[in-house]
Design a protein around this motif. Structure first.
Motif, PDB file in Angstrom:
ATOM      1  N   PHE A   1       8.432   2.848  -5.211  1.00 47.03           N
ATOM      2  CA  PHE A   1       8.955   4.206  -5.164  1.00 47.03           C
ATOM      3  C   PHE A   1       7.926   5.137  -5.806  1.00 47.03           C
ATOM      4  CE2 PHE A   1      13.026   1.758  -5.757  1.00 47.03           C
ATOM      5  CZ  PHE A   1      13.516   1.974  -4.487  1.00 47.03           C
ATOM      6  N   GLU A   2       7.743   6.300  -5.219  1.00 54.04           N
ATOM      7  CA  GLU A   2       6.884   7.316  -5.811  1.00 54.04           C
ATOM      8  C   GLU A   2       7.515   8.661  -5.496  1.00 54.04           C
ATOM      9  OE1 GLU A   2       2.132   8.222  -6.293  1.00 54.04           O
ATOM     10  OE2 GLU A   2       2.822   6.926  -4.685  1.00 54.04           O
TER      11      GLU A   2
ATOM     12  N   ALA B   1       0.812  -1.212   0.000  1.00 50.28           N
ATOM     13  CA  ALA B   1       0.000   0.000   0.000  1.00 50.28           C
ATOM     14  C   ALA B   1       0.849   1.268   0.000  1.00 50.28           C
ATOM     15  CB  ALA B   1      -0.929  -0.004   1.217  1.00 50.28           C
ATOM     16  N   ASN B   2       1.903   1.296   0.776  1.00 46.59           N
ATOM     17  CA  ASN B   2       2.652   2.526   0.980  1.00 46.59           C
ATOM     18  C   ASN B   2       3.936   2.572   0.159  1.00 46.59           C
ATOM     19  OD1 ASN B   2       0.752   3.188   2.938  1.00 46.59           O
ATOM     20  ND2 ASN B   2       1.938   2.225   4.565  1.00 46.59           N
ATOM     21  N   ALA B   3       4.166   3.735  -0.448  1.00 45.98           N
ATOM     22  CA  ALA B   3       5.432   3.950  -1.128  1.00 45.98           C
ATOM     23  C   ALA B   3       6.515   4.164  -0.078  1.00 45.98           C
ATOM     24  CB  ALA B   3       5.332   5.167  -2.053  1.00 45.98           C
TER      25      ALA B   3
ATOM     26  N   VAL C   1       4.707   5.484 -10.348  1.00 47.88           N
ATOM     27  CA  VAL C   1       5.195   4.510  -9.366  1.00 47.88           C
ATOM     28  C   VAL C   1       6.214   3.575 -10.015  1.00 47.88           C
ATOM     29  CG1 VAL C   1       4.527   2.608  -7.838  1.00 47.88           C
ATOM     30  CG2 VAL C   1       3.045   4.598  -8.064  1.00 47.88           C
ATOM     31  N   CYS C   2       7.264   3.283  -9.282  1.00 52.10           N
ATOM     32  CA  CYS C   2       8.276   2.307  -9.707  1.00 52.10           C
ATOM     33  C   CYS C   2       8.304   1.196  -8.664  1.00 52.10           C
ATOM     34  CB  CYS C   2       9.642   2.993  -9.803  1.00 52.10           C
ATOM     35  SG  CYS C   2      10.996   1.861 -10.184  1.00 52.10           S
ATOM     36  N   GLU C   3       8.284  -0.032  -9.121  1.00 53.31           N
ATOM     37  CA  GLU C   3       8.373  -1.186  -8.225  1.00 53.31           C
ATOM     38  C   GLU C   3       9.757  -1.798  -8.356  1.00 53.31           C
ATOM     39  OE1 GLU C   3       3.659  -2.442  -8.653  1.00 53.31           O
ATOM     40  OE2 GLU C   3       5.202  -3.750  -9.506  1.00 53.31           O
ATOM     41  N   ALA C   4      10.411  -2.036  -7.220  1.00 52.51           N
ATOM     42  CA  ALA C   4      11.771  -2.573  -7.257  1.00 52.51           C
ATOM     43  C   ALA C   4      11.978  -3.638  -6.195  1.00 52.51           C
ATOM     44  CB  ALA C   4      12.787  -1.450  -7.063  1.00 52.51           C
ATOM     45  N   VAL C   5      12.886  -4.543  -6.501  1.00 51.00           N
ATOM     46  CA  VAL C   5      13.363  -5.541  -5.550  1.00 51.00           C
ATOM     47  C   VAL C   5      14.707  -5.029  -5.044  1.00 51.00           C
ATOM     48  CG1 VAL C   5      14.112  -7.932  -5.238  1.00 51.00           C
ATOM     49  CG2 VAL C   5      12.218  -7.407  -6.801  1.00 51.00           C
ATOM     50  N   MET C   6      14.863  -5.004  -3.736  1.00 54.49           N
ATOM     51  CA  MET C   6      16.123  -4.578  -3.127  1.00 54.49           C
ATOM     52  C   MET C   6      16.723  -5.760  -2.383  1.00 54.49           C
ATOM     53  SD  MET C   6      14.906  -0.900  -1.525  1.00 54.49           S
ATOM     54  CE  MET C   6      16.251  -0.902  -0.382  1.00 54.49           C
TER      55      MET C   6
ATOM     56  N   VAL D   1      14.719  -3.186 -10.944  1.00 55.96           N
ATOM     57  CA  VAL D   1      13.433  -2.586 -11.285  1.00 55.96           C
ATOM     58  C   VAL D   1      12.523  -3.663 -11.873  1.00 55.96           C
ATOM     59  CG1 VAL D   1      12.243  -0.873 -12.715  1.00 55.96           C
ATOM     60  CG2 VAL D   1      14.426  -0.301 -11.635  1.00 55.96           C
ATOM     61  N   HIS D   2      11.418  -3.881 -11.190  1.00 57.77           N
ATOM     62  CA  HIS D   2      10.418  -4.848 -11.648  1.00 57.77           C
ATOM     63  C   HIS D   2       9.430  -4.189 -12.613  1.00 57.77           C
ATOM     64  CE1 HIS D   2       7.247  -7.823 -11.646  1.00 57.77           C
ATOM     65  NE2 HIS D   2       6.415  -6.963 -11.107  1.00 57.77           N
ATOM     66  N   LYS D   3       9.004  -2.968 -12.281  1.00 59.70           N
ATOM     67  CA  LYS D   3       8.005  -2.279 -13.092  1.00 59.70           C
ATOM     68  C   LYS D   3       8.276  -0.781 -13.008  1.00 59.70           C
ATOM     69  CE  LYS D   3       2.981  -1.880 -13.537  1.00 59.70           C
ATOM     70  NZ  LYS D   3       1.707  -2.235 -12.881  1.00 59.70           N
ATOM     71  N   GLY D   4       8.144  -0.102 -14.127  1.00 58.49           N
ATOM     72  CA  GLY D   4       8.357   1.342 -14.154  1.00 58.49           C
ATOM     73  C   GLY D   4       9.809   1.677 -14.466  1.00 58.49           C
ATOM     74  N   ARG D   5      10.184   2.903 -14.106  1.00 61.01           N
ATOM     75  CA  ARG D   5      11.555   3.367 -14.320  1.00 61.01           C
ATOM     76  C   ARG D   5      12.021   4.107 -13.074  1.00 61.01           C
ATOM     77  NH1 ARG D   5      13.157   6.649 -18.945  1.00 61.01           N
ATOM     78  NH2 ARG D   5      11.718   8.171 -18.100  1.00 61.01           N
ATOM     79  N   MET D   6      13.311   4.018 -12.824  1.00 56.75           N
ATOM     80  CA  MET D   6      13.875   4.660 -11.638  1.00 56.75           C
ATOM     81  C   MET D   6      15.118   5.446 -12.043  1.00 56.75           C
ATOM     82  SD  MET D   6      15.095   2.962  -8.012  1.00 56.75           S
ATOM     83  CE  MET D   6      16.583   2.177  -8.554  1.00 56.75           C
ATOM     84  N   LEU D   7      15.225   6.638 -11.504  1.00 59.11           N
ATOM     85  CA  LEU D   7      16.435   7.429 -11.627  1.00 59.11           C
ATOM     86  C   LEU D   7      17.191   7.247 -10.324  1.00 59.11           C
ATOM     87  CD1 LEU D   7      18.244   9.719 -12.832  1.00 59.11           C
ATOM     88  CD2 LEU D   7      16.688  11.327 -11.701  1.00 59.11           C
ATOM     89  N   LEU D   8      18.434   6.880 -10.415  1.00 60.35           N
ATOM     90  CA  LEU D   8      19.265   6.758  -9.223  1.00 60.35           C
ATOM     91  C   LEU D   8      20.331   7.835  -9.311  1.00 60.35           C
ATOM     92  CD1 LEU D   8      19.335   5.076  -6.676  1.00 60.35           C
ATOM     93  CD2 LEU D   8      20.906   3.529  -7.785  1.00 60.35           C
TER      94      LEU D   8
END
Length: 183
Positions: free
Chosen positions: A115-116, A94-96, A171-176, A133-140
């Motif tokens: 991530f949001e 539920a929560n980013a 929203v970006c979904e990631a595995v850490m 990154v599982h879904k979306g895109r992420m800037l690091l």
């Protein structure tokens, strides 16, 4: 059963090399006795062929499947883990920015996070962290450059390196994978 234990004890005293036990193995309990004796293996003999091994049914295939399962369990070779469906698990988050533990590998935590927007600049004191990154895109963001990660890409951030994750396009979904409790 008492005779089997005595036989195994006598064998252990008399022979220092690896042995294969040829005694009647008709139950998990007998597998445990042979295992504790230090034997390198054992024969099943007629227990499986005649359907005498304690199994779901007397058919040979079920007898052998039960024997293999019991041997694996006695040797602690069974995995308690099943598959994790990432789509379903991420849907339940539920929560980013609130990573959820999905399991452990040795001393590392596998966490799922949404991530949001932008997180804060931070670093990890003693362990590297992998972002996949599982879904979306992420800037690091790093102090010396920016890296864009697309779906299916990962990056390893070494410990001590400041970074700032930013979700691009919503929203970006990631595995850490990293130390427990270290965001």
């Amino acid at each position: 059963m008492r005779r089997l234990r005595l036989l195994m004890r006598l064998r252990r005293r008399a022979v220092s090399c690896s042995c294969i036990s040829g005694c009647s193995i008709g139950s998990r309990e007998r597998i445990e006795i042979v295992h504790r004796s230090g034997a390198a293996g054992f024969t099943i003999g007629t227990a499986a062929l005649e359907g005498d091994y304690l199994a779901d049914s007397p058919e040979l295939e079920n007898q052998l499947r039960s024997i293999l399962r019991d041997v694996a369990e006695v040797n602690d070779h069974l995995s308690p883990h099943g598959a994790t469906n990432l789509v379903e698990t991420f849907a339940g988050l539920a929560n980013a920015w609130a990573p959820q533990s999905a399991g452990h590998i040795n001393d590392k935590s596998v966490r799922l996070v949404k991530f949001e927007g932008q997180h804060i600049w931070h670093y990890h004191k003693s362990d590297d962290v992998l972002f996949l990154v599982h879904k979306g895109r992420m800037l690091l963001k790093f102090r010396d450059r920016d890296e864009i990660l697309n779906q299916g890409e990962f990056i390893i951030v070494p410990y001590g390196v400041e970074h700032c994750p930013v979700a691009l396009d919503g929203v970006c979904e990631a595995v850490m994978i990293g130390p427990e409790g270290d965001n």
